[in-house]
Structure formats: structure tokens, C-alpha cells
Design a protein around this motif. Structure first.
Motif, PDB file in Angstrom:
ATOM      1  N   THR A   1       4.195  45.375  -2.639  1.00  0.00           N
ATOM      2  CA  THR A   1       3.981  46.653  -2.379  1.00  0.00           C
ATOM      3  C   THR A   1       2.561  47.094  -1.631  1.00  0.00           C
ATOM      4  O   THR A   1       2.508  47.883  -0.746  1.00  0.00           O
TER       5      THR A   1
ATOM      6  N   LEU B   1       9.596  50.535  -7.899  1.00  0.00           N
ATOM      7  CA  LEU B   1       9.309  49.515  -7.040  1.00  0.00           C
ATOM      8  C   LEU B   1       9.707  47.984  -7.960  1.00  0.00           C
ATOM      9  O   LEU B   1       9.770  47.108  -7.195  1.00  0.00           O
TER      10      LEU B   1
ATOM     11  N   ASN C   1      13.551  49.587  -4.692  1.00  0.00           N
ATOM     12  CA  ASN C   1      12.274  49.618  -4.175  1.00  0.00           C
ATOM     13  C   ASN C   1      12.096  49.852  -2.758  1.00  0.00           C
ATOM     14  O   ASN C   1      10.861  50.354  -2.252  1.00  0.00           O
TER      15      ASN C   1
END
Length: 239
Positions: free
Chosen positions: A91, A212, A218
Motif C-alpha cells: 500500500t 486493501l 485491493n
């Protein structure tokens, strides 16, 4: 900028997160969504492939034939570890690379919501990256503290709750930042503004964090969260 207290309503935040998902199909936003999605897809595929090959090679070298049954334990652990680790590393890296596009996506969303053409304000790339690094440093320090708490007997019983709150707060700071940066608001003031609607922000960030953590899903959660955060802030900004 000041935010209305109604922004503290978790249901309002949840509503606009859903709007972000719905707006992914907006033809006027498509060109701003495609590149971040491709960035996420490529990074995810590369990380998965490298992890898969590395673990396969490690198992072949370290596990003797009579312990081959351990493969049935190690492979599930790999997938679990990949998705947990990916929540943070994937991320952060994906958002760092795609952050200039997220700023444009947020600006285009705001223009469409205001009934105007999707005019995109060019934000200097270096400024965007510096903001991403500041957020990463802010969250990194707190993540280290949580790791320490997680290994202290007795105290570590509350670690799962703290990690959940940390994830929700981190994602709120991440995705609400893009519309705020487009408005010229820097990180220190962003934290104060988002803190003024903490419960709504935590609800929004919690949904983003949960999304996510889901494989495949995600890949599109990040642009949906940017759109939803832009619409949410537009709704609760005091005119």
C-alpha cells in the motif's frame, strides 16, 4: 478550511466510501483511474511472483524429503503473511508511485461533483512525493511502537485493537490527504482537520483498510477511496 461536525457520523463516511466505488465507472474519471489501477496490479503481481519463487526455492533447499509434509503448513503461512505484509508495504509503495495520479483523480472528481468540467490542477510532483514520505514517516514511527507493544507480555493483549485503529487512522490520513493537498493544506494541518471528524475518518479509513486486505479487490480500493474521500470532504466542508 473548517469541517462540519456532521463529518463525525460514521454512516456518512461509509456512504461516501460507497459512492467512491460507484464513481469508478464514471467515464470522465476513467483515464485518471486506469494508471493507478495498473500500478497496483503490476506491483501486486511482481511482489506475489517474487515471494512465490523465493519461498519455493527456500523450501526445496531447507526441507529434507522426510519433512515434505511441512509444505502444507508453510504455503498457507506464506499466503497469509503475503497479504498481511502487503497491506503495509504494498500500500505504501503503490501510493507513493501513484500519488501524483491520485491528486489528479481527486481534482477531477471535485470538478465533476461541482458540475464543472474535469479540470485537473497540476500539483508539483516533488511536493506530492514529499507529502507521501512525511506521512510514511509519521506512520512508520507509530508502527514501530506498536510492534514493541505487540511483544510485551500482558500489554500485547490489546495489540490487535491498536493495530486495527492504527490501520484505520493511517488510511484516513492517506486518502483524505489528496483533496486537502489540492486545496493547499499541508500535512500538519491535515492531521488537525481530519482529527476534528475523527469518528467519521476512522470509519472511512477502516473500510479502506479492510478493502486493501482483500486480494484482487485491493487493486481498485485505492482509487475508490480517493474519489470517496473527495466527495466526503466536499460534503462536510463548511462553506
Amino acid at each position: 478550511m473548517m469541517l462540519d461536525r456532521k463529518g463525525n457520523n460514521p454512516l456518512l463516511a461509509i456512504k461516501f466510501f460507497g459512492e467512491g466505488i460507484r464513481w469508478l465507472g464514471n467515464s470522465k474519471l476513467r483515464k485518471f483511474v486506469v494508471i493507478p489501477v495498473l500500478v497496483n496490479l503490476v506491483l501486486y503481481a511482481v511482489a506475489f511472483a517474487l515471494g512465490y519463487l523465493y519461498l519455493g526455492d527456500m523450501i526445496d533447499r531447507l526441507i529434507p524429503d522426510w519433512l515434505q509434509w511441512l509444505r502444507w503448513i508453510l504455503w498457507p503461512l506464506f499466503f497469509i503473511g503475503f497479504f498481511i505484509g502487503g497491506f503495509f508495504t504494498f500500500t505504501v509503495l503503490a501510493n507513493l508511485i501513484a500519488s501524483p495520479f491520485y491528486g489528479m483523480l481527486s481534482a477531477a472528481t471535485l470538478g465533476i461533483a461541482a458540475g464543472e468540467s474535469a479540470t485537473v490542477m497540476e500539483v508539483p510532483w516533488l511536493r506530492v512525493v514529499k507529502a507521501e514520505l512525511r506521512r510514511a514517516a509519521y506512520l512508520g514511527v507509530r508502527a514501530i511502537l506498536l510492534v514493541i507493544i505487540s511483544i510485551i507480555p500482558g500489554i500485547n493483549v490489546i495489540a490487535p485493537l491498536l493495530w486495527a485503529l492504527f490501520g484505520a487512522w493511517g488510511m484516513a490520513l492517506e486518502y483524505l490527504a489528496y483533496p486537502l493537498e489540492n486545496a493547499g493544506i499541508l500535512f500538519s494541518e491535515q492531521r488537525k482537520l481530519i482529527g476534528s471528524v475523527r469518528w467519521g475518518a476512522l470509519s472511512f479509513g477502516g473500510l479502506a483498510a479492510a478493502g486493501l486486505a482483500v486480494p484482487i479487490v485491493n487493486i481498485v480500493v485505492a482509487p475508490a477511496a480517493v474519489i470517496g474521500a473527495t466527495l466526503y470532504l466536499r460534503e462536510i466542508e463548511k462553506k
